[in-house]
Design an enzyme around this catalytic site. Structure first.
Site, PDB file in Angstrom:
ATOM      1  N   HIS A 191     -23.244  33.800 -11.445  1.00  0.00           N
ATOM      2  CA  HIS A 191     -23.952  34.092 -10.193  1.00  0.00           C
ATOM      3  C   HIS A 191     -24.774  32.844  -9.838  1.00  0.00           C
ATOM      4  O   HIS A 191     -25.194  32.114 -10.734  1.00  0.00           O
ATOM      5  CB  HIS A 191     -24.870  35.283 -10.477  1.00  0.00           C
ATOM      6  CG  HIS A 191     -25.601  35.848  -9.304  1.00  0.00           C
ATOM      7  ND1 HIS A 191     -26.727  35.271  -8.778  1.00  0.00           N
ATOM      8  CD2 HIS A 191     -25.374  36.955  -8.566  1.00  0.00           C
ATOM      9  CE1 HIS A 191     -27.172  36.006  -7.766  1.00  0.00           C
ATOM     10  NE2 HIS A 191     -26.367  37.035  -7.615  1.00  0.00           N
ATOM     11  N   ASP A 223     -27.683  35.958 -18.756  1.00  0.00           N
ATOM     12  CA  ASP A 223     -27.946  36.659 -17.509  1.00  0.00           C
ATOM     13  C   ASP A 223     -27.482  38.097 -17.712  1.00  0.00           C
ATOM     14  O   ASP A 223     -26.283  38.381 -17.751  1.00  0.00           O
ATOM     15  CB  ASP A 223     -27.168  35.965 -16.381  1.00  0.00           C
ATOM     16  CG  ASP A 223     -27.263  36.710 -15.055  1.00  0.00           C
ATOM     17  OD1 ASP A 223     -27.720  37.865 -15.059  1.00  0.00           O
ATOM     18  OD2 ASP A 223     -26.855  36.136 -14.027  1.00  0.00           O
ATOM     19  N   GLN A 268     -26.169  42.435 -14.904  1.00  0.00           N
ATOM     20  CA  GLN A 268     -25.137  43.471 -14.765  1.00  0.00           C
ATOM     21  C   GLN A 268     -24.815  44.162 -16.090  1.00  0.00           C
ATOM     22  O   GLN A 268     -23.885  44.969 -16.143  1.00  0.00           O
ATOM     23  CB  GLN A 268     -23.848  42.862 -14.176  1.00  0.00           C
ATOM     24  CG  GLN A 268     -24.015  42.238 -12.813  1.00  0.00           C
ATOM     25  CD  GLN A 268     -24.338  43.268 -11.720  1.00  0.00           C
ATOM     26  OE1 GLN A 268     -24.231  44.475 -11.909  1.00  0.00           O
ATOM     27  NE2 GLN A 268     -24.760  42.774 -10.566  1.00  0.00           N
ATOM     28  N   LYS A 317     -31.584  47.019 -10.376  1.00  0.00           N
ATOM     29  CA  LYS A 317     -30.174  47.343 -10.631  1.00  0.00           C
ATOM     30  C   LYS A 317     -30.053  48.431 -11.699  1.00  0.00           C
ATOM     31  O   LYS A 317     -28.950  48.810 -12.084  1.00  0.00           O
ATOM     32  CB  LYS A 317     -29.427  46.085 -11.086  1.00  0.00           C
ATOM     33  CG  LYS A 317     -29.324  45.021  -9.989  1.00  0.00           C
ATOM     34  CD  LYS A 317     -28.517  43.850 -10.480  1.00  0.00           C
ATOM     35  CE  LYS A 317     -28.705  42.602  -9.653  1.00  0.00           C
ATOM     36  NZ  LYS A 317     -27.994  42.633  -8.372  1.00  0.00           N
ATOM     37  N   CYS A 357     -22.636  35.955  -4.100  1.00  0.00           N
ATOM     38  CA  CYS A 357     -23.484  34.931  -4.733  1.00  0.00           C
ATOM     39  C   CYS A 357     -22.739  34.222  -5.848  1.00  0.00           C
ATOM     40  O   CYS A 357     -23.327  33.919  -6.904  1.00  0.00           O
ATOM     41  CB  CYS A 357     -24.780  35.534  -5.273  1.00  0.00           C
ATOM     42  SG  CYS A 357     -25.843  36.146  -3.994  1.00  0.00           S
TER      43      CYS A 357
HETATM   44  C1  PLP Z   1     -24.895  38.533 -12.517  1.00  0.00           C
HETATM   45  C2  PLP Z   1     -26.126  38.442 -11.688  1.00  0.00           C
HETATM   46  N1  PLP Z   1     -27.059  37.543 -11.979  1.00  0.00           N
HETATM   47  C3  PLP Z   1     -28.194  37.427 -11.285  1.00  0.00           C
HETATM   48  C4  PLP Z   1     -28.446  38.238 -10.198  1.00  0.00           C
HETATM   49  C5  PLP Z   1     -29.726  38.037  -9.452  1.00  0.00           C
HETATM   50  O1  PLP Z   1     -30.558  39.160  -9.573  1.00  0.00           O
HETATM   51  P1  PLP Z   1     -31.899  39.248  -8.749  1.00  0.00           P
HETATM   52  O2  PLP Z   1     -31.510  39.017  -7.317  1.00  0.00           O
HETATM   53  O3  PLP Z   1     -32.362  40.656  -8.993  1.00  0.00           O
HETATM   54  O4  PLP Z   1     -32.819  38.214  -9.260  1.00  0.00           O
HETATM   55  C6  PLP Z   1     -27.504  39.184  -9.827  1.00  0.00           C
HETATM   56  C7  PLP Z   1     -27.716  40.021  -8.626  1.00  0.00           C
HETATM   57  O5  PLP Z   1     -26.812  40.380  -7.933  1.00  0.00           O
HETATM   58  C8  PLP Z   1     -26.312  39.305 -10.589  1.00  0.00           C
HETATM   59  O6  PLP Z   1     -25.377  40.194 -10.285  1.00  0.00           O
END
Ligand code: PLP
Length: 407
Positions: A122, A199, A202, A225, A362
């Site tokens: 992401h 990260d 998910q 989430k 993203c």
């Molecule tokens: C794999 C992953 N990493 C990071 C993020 C970023 O999360 P946040 O926008 O809550 O900081 C997301 C959000 O869609 C994600 O799916």
């Protein structure tokens, strides 16, 4: 086994019609819905004991502090951190990863060093590393993807060398649903004296995560989430690493002594929490954890696994359907349908009350890897059921018919 239909009833937002159809919410990877218990916990805080934390000696301040710090304790148990010192509240996954990059990265990287990522990350797990690489002269290396959207451990072994200082990897891909072998990658990173930053945006909402078992050095995730409120997330870090790291935000709350020309910081975890913290958010996250614990993370995972298998089976019966990612995956399906632009497809589904996401999710480098500009994504959570999948499949068939006639 928990009755998942009774779980679904606890999400008031799902009981409504959108565009004249019952809402089918299939966008939980972007943000999940919230059960009444979480909504009530946030509202009760504001109605009954809204107050700042840590400083006050008055009763409301004590309640607020208990709520805020109690949530930290719940997070610690939920991910099996060894101490509350290892649980830092942040604004979300993005802020958590930026904190590691700006603090640990800034102090441990120099020219000639390497940061190893995958091509499925992401943007939140790419750009902070690009920025810190530019600032320090370090270089980014990318683990390639196989045809099915997985990585090979041999590639990790090849790319992680004595030059590697940081491996940054998603536990679960928000596009492909790939579940990465974090424990094995952590072993490889540690053999080279590198740290692994995971990260977990998910993964934590959908499966049992044990940071000690994974031997992750840093682990980031977002409350919104996982049935919690927006605006709050967590950075887990090993105490031995966090202790040596500098804060990245300075001001109230994070200080010990302040002199005119220099200051000292509070102990962990508070030295990383400058300013009035996200009190209502933490209390909501604590309630979300209670809720997920009641359902049981094994039940959540099993339920989603069943749904996603069923969804893939049904979606694959539609002519012109391309599904991205591996067979064994987390609870989401990213797809394209013939020549229908994903935005058009998602708009058509929305007219039937079905909420899916369309775009680059993203993950622009991954879209390029897949050789598409965009895709559509249906993502499932504990409140979805087979009827949601049937309505999605039916909606996709209608969409195909409609656009077939148009083009
Ligand atoms: C794999 C992953 N990493 C990071 C993020 C970023 O999360 P946040 O926008 O809550 O900081 C997301 C959000 O869609 C994600 O799916």
């Amino acid at each position: 086994m928990t009755n998942m239909e009774s779980v679904r009833k606890q999400f008031p937002i799902l009981n409504q019609e959108v565009n004249g159809h019952p809402l089918v919410y299939l966008d939980s990877s972007a943000t999940s819905q919230k059960p009444s218990s979480v909504i009530d916990a946030v509202s009760d805080y504001y109605k009954q004991y809204n107050s700042n934390v840590h400083r006050g000696v008055h009763t409301l301040g004590t309640y607020a502090t208990e709520g805020y710090e109690g949530a930290r304790e719940k997070v610690k148990d939920f991910i099996n951190a060894s101490s509350i010192k290892e649980v830092i509240f942040t604004r979300g996954t993005t802020t958590a990863i930026n904190t590691v990059a700006s603090s640990y990265g800034r102090d441990h990287l120099q020219s000639g060093d390497e940061i190893v990522l995958t091509k499925m990350e992401h943007h939140s797990n790419i750009i902070p590393w690009q920025q810190i690489a530019k600032a320090t002269g370090a270089e980014l290396k990318y683990i390639p993807l196989q045809e099915d959207g997985t990585i090979l451990i041999e590639d990790v072994e090849k790319l992680v060398t004595e030059r590697t200082k940081i491996v940054a990897m998603t536990h679960v891909s928000n596009v492909l649903g790939t579940i990465n072998p974090i424990k094995e990658v952590a072993k490889i990173a540690h053999k080279q004296n590198a740290v692994i930053v995971v990260d977990g945006a998910q993964s934590v909402p959908h499966m049992r995560v044990d940071v000690q078992d994974l031997d992750a050095d840093f682990y980031a995730f977002s409350a919104h989430k996982m049935c919690g409120p927006t605006g709050i997330g967590v950075l887990y870090g090993k105490k031995s690493l966090l202790e040596k790291m500098e804060p990245v935000e300075f001001g109230g709350e994070m200080i010990d002594f302040v002199n005119l020309h220099d200051s000292t910081w509070k102990e962990l975890p508070w030295k990383f929490e400058g300013g009035t913290p996200i009190i209502a958010g933490a209390i909501g996250l604590g309630k979300a954890i209670d809720f997920l614990n009641e359902v049981g993370m094994d039940n959540v995972e099993a339920h989603e696994s069943e749904l996603v298998s069923y969804a893939m089976e049904q979606m694959n019966t539609i002519d012109g359907m391309t599904i991205y990612g591996p067979k064994k995956r987390a609870g989401l399906v990213t797809f394209n349908l013939d020549d229908v632009h994903p935005h058009d497809g998602a708009t058509a589904l929305d007219s039937l009350g079905i909420a899916v996401r369309a775009g680059h999710h993203c993950a622009q480098p991954l879209m390029r890897e897949l050789q598409v500009a965009a895709t559509a994504r249906a993502s499932f959570y504990l409140y979805n059921n087979k009827q949601d999948v049937d309505l999605l499949v039916d909606g996709l068939k209608k969409t195909k018919e409609y656009f077939g006639d148009v083009f």
